[in-house]
Design a protein around this motif. Structure first.
Motif, mmCIF file in Angstrom:
data_model
loop_
_atom_site.group_PDB
_atom_site.id
_atom_site.type_symbol
_atom_site.label_atom_id
_atom_site.label_comp_id
_atom_site.label_asym_id
_atom_site.label_seq_id
_atom_site.Cartn_x
_atom_site.Cartn_y
_atom_site.Cartn_z
ATOM 1 N N THR A 156 37.712 42.007 35.041
ATOM 2 C CA THR A 156 38.502 42.096 33.813
ATOM 3 C C THR A 156 39.962 41.884 34.181
ATOM 4 O OG1 THR A 156 36.926 43.673 32.882
ATOM 5 C CG2 THR A 156 39.097 43.536 31.839
ATOM 6 N N THR A 157 40.670 41.024 33.454
ATOM 7 C CA THR A 157 42.022 40.676 33.850
ATOM 8 C C THR A 157 42.847 40.207 32.659
ATOM 9 O OG1 THR A 157 43.333 39.263 35.332
ATOM 10 C CG2 THR A 157 41.307 38.318 34.423
ATOM 11 N N ASN A 158 44.165 40.305 32.798
ATOM 12 C CA ASN A 158 45.057 39.697 31.817
ATOM 13 C C ASN A 158 45.599 38.362 32.315
ATOM 14 O OD1 ASN A 158 46.648 40.947 33.799
ATOM 15 N ND2 ASN A 158 48.373 41.241 32.406
ATOM 16 N N ALA A 159 45.071 37.903 33.461
ATOM 17 C CA ALA A 159 45.432 36.574 33.950
ATOM 18 C C ALA A 159 44.589 35.523 33.232
ATOM 19 C CB ALA A 159 45.183 36.486 35.458
ATOM 20 N N PRO A 160 45.055 34.293 33.136
ATOM 21 C CA PRO A 160 44.255 33.230 32.514
ATOM 22 C C PRO A 160 42.963 33.008 33.308
ATOM 23 C CG PRO A 160 46.557 32.562 32.693
ATOM 24 C CD PRO A 160 46.415 33.819 33.498
ATOM 25 N N VAL A 161 41.829 33.215 32.663
ATOM 26 C CA VAL A 161 40.537 33.106 33.342
ATOM 27 C C VAL A 161 40.328 31.686 33.871
ATOM 28 C CG1 VAL A 161 38.046 33.163 32.973
ATOM 29 C CG2 VAL A 161 39.475 35.005 32.087
ATOM 30 N N PHE A 169 47.181 26.686 40.986
ATOM 31 C CA PHE A 169 48.491 27.331 41.132
ATOM 32 C C PHE A 169 49.162 27.422 39.760
ATOM 33 C CE2 PHE A 169 48.132 26.256 45.651
ATOM 34 C CZ PHE A 169 48.665 27.406 46.234
ATOM 35 N N PHE A 170 49.860 28.520 39.514
ATOM 36 C CA PHE A 170 50.606 28.703 38.274
ATOM 37 C C PHE A 170 51.774 29.643 38.534
ATOM 38 C CE2 PHE A 170 47.365 31.964 38.454
ATOM 39 C CZ PHE A 170 47.986 33.120 38.011
ATOM 40 N N ARG A 171 52.768 29.573 37.655
ATOM 41 C CA ARG A 171 53.946 30.410 37.828
ATOM 42 C C ARG A 171 53.630 31.846 37.415
ATOM 43 N NH1 ARG A 171 60.006 29.089 35.655
ATOM 44 N NH2 ARG A 171 59.651 27.329 37.059
ATOM 45 N N LEU A 172 54.011 32.784 38.281
ATOM 46 C CA LEU A 172 53.820 34.206 37.989
ATOM 47 C C LEU A 172 55.097 34.721 37.318
ATOM 48 C CD1 LEU A 172 51.967 36.739 38.399
ATOM 49 C CD2 LEU A 172 53.296 37.197 40.460
ATOM 50 N N GLU A 173 55.024 34.944 35.995
ATOM 51 C CA GLU A 173 56.210 35.353 35.249
ATOM 52 C C GLU A 173 56.178 36.818 34.851
ATOM 53 O OE1 GLU A 173 56.281 32.420 32.109
ATOM 54 O OE2 GLU A 173 57.571 31.119 33.338
ATOM 55 N N SER A 174 55.003 37.454 34.940
ATOM 56 C CA SER A 174 54.891 38.883 34.626
ATOM 57 C C SER A 174 53.730 39.440 35.446
ATOM 58 C CB SER A 174 54.647 39.103 33.125
ATOM 59 O OG SER A 174 53.442 38.466 32.720
ATOM 60 N N ALA A 175 53.639 40.760 35.505
ATOM 61 C CA ALA A 175 52.603 41.396 36.322
ATOM 62 C C ALA A 175 51.209 41.044 35.798
ATOM 63 C CB ALA A 175 52.796 42.906 36.328
ATOM 64 N N LEU A 176 50.307 40.754 36.723
ATOM 65 C CA LEU A 176 48.915 40.477 36.390
ATOM 66 C C LEU A 176 48.028 41.582 36.976
ATOM 67 C CD1 LEU A 176 48.674 36.625 36.977
ATOM 68 C CD2 LEU A 176 49.104 37.859 34.841
ATOM 69 N N HIS A 177 46.995 41.936 36.237
ATOM 70 C CA HIS A 177 46.139 43.064 36.602
ATOM 71 C C HIS A 177 44.689 42.589 36.689
ATOM 72 C CE1 HIS A 177 49.798 44.767 34.937
ATOM 73 N NE2 HIS A 177 49.528 45.890 35.575
ATOM 74 N N PHE A 178 44.007 43.033 37.755
ATOM 75 C CA PHE A 178 42.638 42.606 38.026
ATOM 76 C C PHE A 178 41.791 43.833 38.348
ATOM 77 C CE2 PHE A 178 45.603 39.336 39.181
ATOM 78 C CZ PHE A 178 45.021 38.139 38.796
ATOM 79 N N GLU A 184 30.390 46.296 32.647
ATOM 80 C CA GLU A 184 30.444 47.010 31.376
ATOM 81 C C GLU A 184 31.800 46.751 30.754
ATOM 82 O OE1 GLU A 184 31.644 51.364 33.243
ATOM 83 O OE2 GLU A 184 29.533 50.759 33.192
ATOM 84 N N PRO A 185 31.904 46.833 29.433
ATOM 85 C CA PRO A 185 33.195 46.575 28.785
ATOM 86 C C PRO A 185 34.284 47.478 29.337
ATOM 87 C CG PRO A 185 31.440 46.687 27.165
ATOM 88 C CD PRO A 185 30.839 47.137 28.468
ATOM 89 N N PHE A 186 35.453 46.899 29.555
ATOM 90 C CA PHE A 186 36.576 47.657 30.096
ATOM 91 C C PHE A 186 37.212 48.466 28.975
ATOM 92 C CE2 PHE A 186 40.860 48.370 31.707
ATOM 93 C CZ PHE A 186 40.614 48.685 33.027
ATOM 94 N N ASP A 187 37.408 49.748 29.246
ATOM 95 C CA ASP A 187 37.911 50.675 28.234
ATOM 96 C C ASP A 187 39.439 50.607 28.166
ATOM 97 O OD1 ASP A 187 38.122 52.679 26.357
ATOM 98 O OD2 ASP A 187 37.900 54.306 27.818
ATOM 99 N N GLY A 188 39.980 50.039 27.097
ATOM 100 C CA GLY A 188 41.427 49.997 26.913
ATOM 101 C C GLY A 188 42.051 48.713 27.426
ATOM 102 N N GLU A 189 43.382 48.644 27.305
ATOM 103 C CA GLU A 189 44.125 47.482 27.777
ATOM 104 C C GLU A 189 44.164 47.499 29.294
ATOM 105 O OE1 GLU A 189 47.976 47.470 26.094
ATOM 106 O OE2 GLU A 189 47.271 47.408 24.020
ATOM 107 N N VAL A 190 43.814 46.372 29.924
ATOM 108 C CA VAL A 190 43.705 46.336 31.374
ATOM 109 C C VAL A 190 45.055 46.609 32.036
ATOM 110 C CG1 VAL A 190 44.013 43.818 31.522
ATOM 111 C CG2 VAL A 190 42.795 45.041 33.322
ATOM 112 N N GLU A 191 46.160 46.107 31.418
ATOM 113 C CA GLU A 191 47.470 46.350 32.027
ATOM 114 C C GLU A 191 47.787 47.838 32.072
ATOM 115 O OE1 GLU A 191 48.384 42.935 29.050
ATOM 116 O OE2 GLU A 191 46.751 44.384 29.358
ATOM 117 N N ARG A 192 47.697 48.474 30.916
ATOM 118 C CA ARG A 192 48.049 49.891 30.829
ATOM 119 C C ARG A 192 47.096 50.751 31.656
ATOM 120 N NH1 ARG A 192 48.832 52.085 24.896
ATOM 121 N NH2 ARG A 192 50.414 50.446 25.028
ATOM 122 N N GLN A 193 45.811 50.429 31.604
ATOM 123 C CA GLN A 193 44.824 51.238 32.315
ATOM 124 C C GLN A 193 44.995 51.147 33.824
ATOM 125 O OE1 GLN A 193 43.850 53.433 30.102
ATOM 126 N NE2 GLN A 193 41.706 53.253 30.698
#
Length: 604
Positions: A156-161, A169-178, A184-193
């Protein structure tokens, strides 16, 4: 080329090793003895891709790594040629949640831009079937599923799948979370969690470390060793594995490649002993529960030298054909045939840690008279086997003997059972066990003592030395443990003579061999790190503190940048070999630091 410059992460359910480039190169699912989903460490030196999870920085020129203070949370900084930089945070979540310890089968990674305009790509290639195939993939809008053997992992990630699947390769402009974890479904927003998980996990470990009774000197070394020892416990059952890896050879091309992802009764004994010195009773309590199940399942029968982390008795040994091995030096073995060996020291190593539970008021569950009755069954076997041949603690596969170390452990089992019986008011049982301890001692002194003429022995007033086996004359480093086990005093002429003889035969500069005779694979080529620490302890107890400190500082200098040691070391080059991180070696750091440190009173 692979090296042992590795950084463990984990949560006592799952663990991983991060290499010098920040890549996850070893990690098994769903537990330490499972299928190595990340197995790049064992895929040889020829650049085969697969079994890794790494973030590559375009035009990278430098890497810096370190743990967040008093945690196993790793931060890797990658820097590029134009001043760009990113930080990678690696951890396995662990903290209290809803009244339980949250320790999922999951790896969490956070990638943060630090400077410039860095461009990265994510390469995620988990494997299945011990390196036999890349894990099949299915994708969703914000997740990717990897079918790994009998487990399915979901990223589960907020990075482009699409970027991840295309390895673009892509520019990293903000924090990415993996978050690579259960399907199972991820509970909540992946960044905040994940940010919450990172904070809670850090707080858990810092509070755990705060409860350690560390020595004044070498605190950083002791804390890192203690954290890593705890990571070697499979908390679900209480088992403690000897190392997190399999098949890193003891010496180059030696074929001495063994799977250490199991619970050796001997190694676990030394681990809980060292952590007890620091007051880490949580590890002891969980391990004692594991031991009680082992004793119950044995039903008064023989105890094996090792068990699976689940407590299973059978650990069939086989070779994984699709993994070339560390630096291509196969085979990669799965399982360990030593489980069916006779190793008679294991009875003492069950009794000794269990005895603490009869008198330590701090424990949540103290031992009872019923527990003592069960432990006596183990003591009975120690008594019966104290003068019988076995494979010994070095697990020789093609010959047996009556090993002195095993017999001394049997003596210790009888001696400590007598102490526990007295504490429980069972004085008739105490008398029985003391009589047995005295009988075992007489056998050892009669059969293991080797008479030798020579000025070096006359200087100690002993006329010989203890030998590694009954009726033998060879030496091994385990004889140095006779003082630690309270069999002899450090100032006993017999021990002084034995210490001198062991050093003469087995010491190689600043290092110690475990023995110098041929075994199933020829002559030993590397030093055994715990034996060097045993020498340091023996020197200290014998009043040779200056030499003990010198050797200890030398051993600390050989640690990896993560502050850890493997099992073996080339005594000429100092290169580390053998499975990593090795609990034995970390125990040596803790024990020697505790014995050689100044008192806190000196500081206050």
């Amino acid at each position: 080329m692979s090296t042992l410059e590795l950084w463990p992460i984990g949560n006592c359910q799952v663990s991983g090793l991060i290499d010098e480039a920040g890549a996850l190169v070893w990690g098994c699912v769903p537990r330490v003895d499972g299928d190595p989903t990340f197995c790049a460490l064992m895929r040889g030196p020829d650049g085969q891709d697969g079994g890794t999870w790494r973030f590559e920085l375009e035009n990278q020129v430098a890497v810096h790594q370190g743990y967040l203070r008093n945690t196993p949370i790793l931060v890797t900084r990658l820097e590029d040629a134009t001043g760009g930089a990113v930080d990678i945070y690696d951890f396995c979540p662990r903290y209290e949640r809803l009244g339980r310890t949250y320790r999922p089968v999951a790896f969490a990674r956070i990638v943060r831009p630090v400077a410039g305009t860095p461009r990265i790509r994510c390469v995620l290639t988990p494997m299945s079937g011990y390196g036999s195939q890349l894990a099949p993939i299915t994708r969703g809008s914000n997740h990717i599923r990897y079918l790994v053997e009998r487990n399915t992992l979901r990223l589960t990630t907020n990075a482009p799948v699409g970027y991840i699947l295309d390895e673009r390769f892509f520019r990293l402009e903000s924090a990415l979370h993996f978050f690579l974890g259960p399907d199972e479904p991820f509970d909540g927003e992946v960044e905040r969690q994940l940010e919450t998980m990172l904070n809670h996990t850090g707080n858990y470990w810092r509070l755990w470390v705060r409860g350690l009774a560390t020595p004044l000197d070498w605190q950083d070394a002791v804390i890192r060793a203690a954290i890593t020892l705890k990571l070697c416990q499979h908390e679900e059952t209480g088992a403690i594995v000897a190392a997190l890896t399999t098949s890193i050879p003891e010496a180059p091309g030696s074929q001495r490649n063994w799977d250490y992802r199991y619970c050796w009764i001997r190694d676990a004994y030394y681990t809980v002993q060292a952590l007890n010195h620091l007051g880490a009773l949580d590890v002891l309590e969980k391990y004692l529960a594991y031991l009680r199940n082992i004793v119950d399942d044995a039903e008064g029968g023989a105890i094996q030298p090792l068990y699976a982390v689940s407590g299973a008795r059978e650990i069939i040994e086989w070779e994984a054909p699709d993994l070339p091995g560390y630096r291509g030096m196969g085979p990669v073995r799965v399982g360990n045939a030593a489980y069916y060996q006779v190793q008679n020291d294991c009875y003492g190593q069950i009794v000794l840690p269990a005895i603490q539970a009869f008198s330590d008021e701090r424990l949540l569950r103290m031992a009872s008279a019923e527990d003592f009755a069960g432990l006596e069954q183990v003591g009975e076997l120690a008594w019966q086997m104290h003068d019988q041949p076995d494979a010994g603690l070095w697990e020789l596969r093609t010959r047996t003997a009556v090993h002195t170390y095993s017999s001394v452990m049997s003596w210790a089992a009888c001696d400590r059972l007598a102490n526990a019986a007295d504490h429980l008011g069972l004085h008739d049982r105490a008398e029985l066990w003391r009589e047995r301890a005295d009988t075992v001692r007489k056998h050892i002194d009669a059969e293991a003592w080797h008479e030798v003429e020579g000025p070096e022995f006359e200087d100690h007033g002993a006329g010989g030395h203890y030998a590694a086996t009954f009726g033998g004359e060879q030496l091994d480093a385990s004889l140095l443990q006779m003082v630690e086990l309270r069999y002899v005093a450090a100032d006993d002429p017999r021990f002084k003579a034995t210490l001198a003889a062991v050093q003469k035969a087995l010491r190689r500069g600043e290092h110690m061999l475990r023995y110098d005779s041929e075994d199933d694979f020829g002559l030993p080529e590397t030093a055994f790190n715990i034996c060097t620490f045993w020498l340091i302890e023996a020197l200290h107890r014998s009043g040779q503190d200056e030499e003990a400190r010198r050797l200890f500082q030398a051993m600390l200098a050989h640690r990896t940048r993560s502050g850890l040691l493997s099992e073996d070391m080339d005594f000429e080059t100092g290169e580390l070999w053998g499975n990593f991180p090795q609990t034995y070696s970390l125990v040596g750091i803790i024990n020697c630091a505790g014995q050689l440190s100044r008192s806190w009173r000196d500081w206050r």
